[in-house]
Design an enzyme around this catalytic site. Structure first.
Site, PDB file in Angstrom:
ATOM      1  N   HIS A 141       0.552   7.603 -10.095  1.00  0.00           N
ATOM      2  CA  HIS A 141      -0.149   6.562  -9.703  1.00  0.00           C
ATOM      3  C   HIS A 141      -1.735   6.871  -9.753  1.00  0.00           C
ATOM      4  O   HIS A 141      -2.515   6.058 -10.247  1.00  0.00           O
ATOM      5  CB  HIS A 141       0.153   6.284  -8.104  1.00  0.00           C
ATOM      6  CG  HIS A 141      -0.958   5.472  -7.400  1.00  0.00           C
ATOM      7  ND1 HIS A 141      -0.988   3.968  -7.696  1.00  0.00           N
ATOM      8  CD2 HIS A 141      -1.840   5.516  -6.629  1.00  0.00           C
ATOM      9  CE1 HIS A 141      -1.746   3.404  -6.844  1.00  0.00           C
ATOM     10  NE2 HIS A 141      -2.347   4.271  -6.097  1.00  0.00           N
ATOM     11  N   ASP A 241       1.820  -0.567   2.202  1.00  0.00           N
ATOM     12  CA  ASP A 241       0.568  -0.433   2.256  1.00  0.00           C
ATOM     13  C   ASP A 241      -0.531  -1.458   1.781  1.00  0.00           C
ATOM     14  O   ASP A 241      -0.820  -1.109   0.615  1.00  0.00           O
ATOM     15  CB  ASP A 241      -0.089   1.226   2.117  1.00  0.00           C
ATOM     16  CG  ASP A 241      -1.495   1.344   2.705  1.00  0.00           C
ATOM     17  OD1 ASP A 241      -1.972   1.007   3.652  1.00  0.00           O
ATOM     18  OD2 ASP A 241      -2.075   2.224   1.898  1.00  0.00           O
TER      19      ASP A 241
HETATM   20 CA    CA Z   1      -1.688   3.716   0.333  1.00  0.00          CA
END
Ligand code: CA
Length: 423
Positions: A141, A241
């Protein structure tokens, strides 16, 4: 009962094939029913075991718990008793629900008070979350984001391989699976040559994460080592999130995420203990360069947990968009906790620690729309004829997670939330 033998033990409670919640799981949560307010329960199959009722009926005697630990609107009072006590409680529940064990099984009157069909319960926010920290521990990521926004040749910032990077998030806007969110509004700068505008977010995104929840830690000034870390971890849940990428792009310099992140983060309602995940331990990626001493660890500290993301479109189509795995994370939970406390920062019962977006090595394993549609340049086609660069109003984002091995499946259920238009 040794953990290695546990996968063969069966419950007298009927459990559907492929359930996330066999006897070996028993995740903790808080629930309410039409006639009774919030209380603590564990999940088994399609039932919730009411721990308040179990306590009142005398099945939890000689354990270090009181009625008020279970007759509670959050798990914190129970968690205050610490890892050893929660483990004793879990072992008692394993025994009571084991088909070799008669006491509860043979008392039909008690069973009907203690086992509540899942369709009769409403799940509640399980934890009073004091502090929320979000890490950034997926190398894939961090590399993808670095390639998109900075220099593809130097995608990882120089500190990333040395530090489990994280930031302090906001606890007040953590919500439960099932709750709708409104598209956030804020400052965005769609035209780089013009002034910013105030408008609904146009690049709304999810982040595929898990989170762990802590017991009380040590006193301010003291640190928790990687070796001790798991003694301070109660369990794990799924975390979405939510992220407003266009707000984030404009605001994040120089202090990092703020309003792009704090409008909502969603968690799943059942907290799976590390004891339940024990059979799924695995190695994490090799760390090179060698980490500093306080981040070194012994043994397997990661877990093989499969993660899936789907979008339920307004047309009623549910389409999988990503499959990833917790084991891809470069930094494990023990390292995250050791790093968090190495400066003497204290953690408390009920703190939530996000893993960071969990992206895998292949494009179908990326943990955000930002990466899956590569900053909008590769829209994701949906079989209802629509496409997505980011999330649309009335989309429902669903994250599921489970560990599976030798016919034992330990699941998390799901975190599912629908996006409504901006207010
Ligand atoms: Ca995050």
């Amino acid at each position: 009962m040794s953990l290695s033998n546990l996968s063969f033990v069966k419950s007298w409670v009927s459990i559907p094939a492929n359930s996330d919640f066999p006897l070996q799981n028993l995740p903790f949560g808080v629930f309410k029913t039409e006639n009774e307010k919030e209380r603590v329960g564990v999940r088994i199959g399609d039932f919730v075991v009411d721990l308040k009722a179990l306590y009142i009926l005398g099945y939890l005697e000689n354990l270090p718990f009181e009625l008020s630990d279970f007759d509670a609107i959050v798990l914190n009072l129970m968690m205050k008793k610490g890892k050893k006590s929660v483990r004793e409680l879990r072992n008692r529940l394993l025994k009571l629900l084991d088909n070799q064990h008669q006491s509860l099984q043979k008392n039909e009157h008690h069973v009907s008070q203690v086992l509540i069909p899942i369709e009769q319960v409403t799940m509640c926010m399980p934890i009073q979350i004091g502090d929320y920290t979000d890490f950034y521990s997926s190398r894939e990521h961090a590399t993808n984001v670095g390639m998109m926004f900075r220099d593809p040749a130097n995608a990882l910032l120089p500190n990333w391989l040395w530090i489990p990077v994280g930031y302090h998030g906001r606890a007040s806007s953590i919500i439960l699976s099932g709750q709708n969110i409104h598209r956030p509004k804020g400052q965005i700068k769609p035209d780089p040559n013009s002034n910013p505008i105030y408008a609904p977010c146009r690049n709304l995104d999810f982040e595929l994460e898990t989170a762990f929840i802590t017991f009380d830690g040590k006193a301010l000034g003291e640190s928790i080592s990687t070796e001790e870390a798991e003694e301070y971890i109660f369990g794990m849940c799924l975390l979405n999130d939510w992220s407003a990428r266009d707000i984030q792009t404009w605001e994040y310099v120089p202090l990092g995420p703020f309003l792009a992140k704090n409008f909502a983060s969603s968690i799943s309602p059942w907290i799976v203990t590390l004891d339940a995940l024990e059979p799924f331990r695995c190695e994490s990626p090799k760390q090179e360069p060698e980490v500093l001493d306080y981040l070194k660890f012994k043994g397997e500290k990661s877990f093989d947990i499969q993660l899936e993301v789907s979008i339920l479109t307004p047309n009623g189509l549910e389409q999988n968009i990503a499959k990833s795995n917790f084991k891809y994370l470069y930094w494990n939970m023990s390292q995250q906790l050791a790093h968090h406390t190495v400066n003497g920062c204290n953690i408390r019962c009920g703190d939530l620690m996000g893993s960071g977006t969990i992206s895998g090595p292949t494009p179908d394993s990326y943990g955000s729309m930002l990466e899956l549609a590569w900053k909008g340049s590769k829209p994701i086609p949906f079989s209802d004829g629509t496409e997505r660069k980011f999330l649309l109003d009335y989309d429902t984002l669903i994250i599921k997670g489970f560990a599976e091995k030798d016919k034992l499946r330990i699941g998390f259920g799901e975190v599912r939330n629908k996006i409504l238009p901006a207010l």
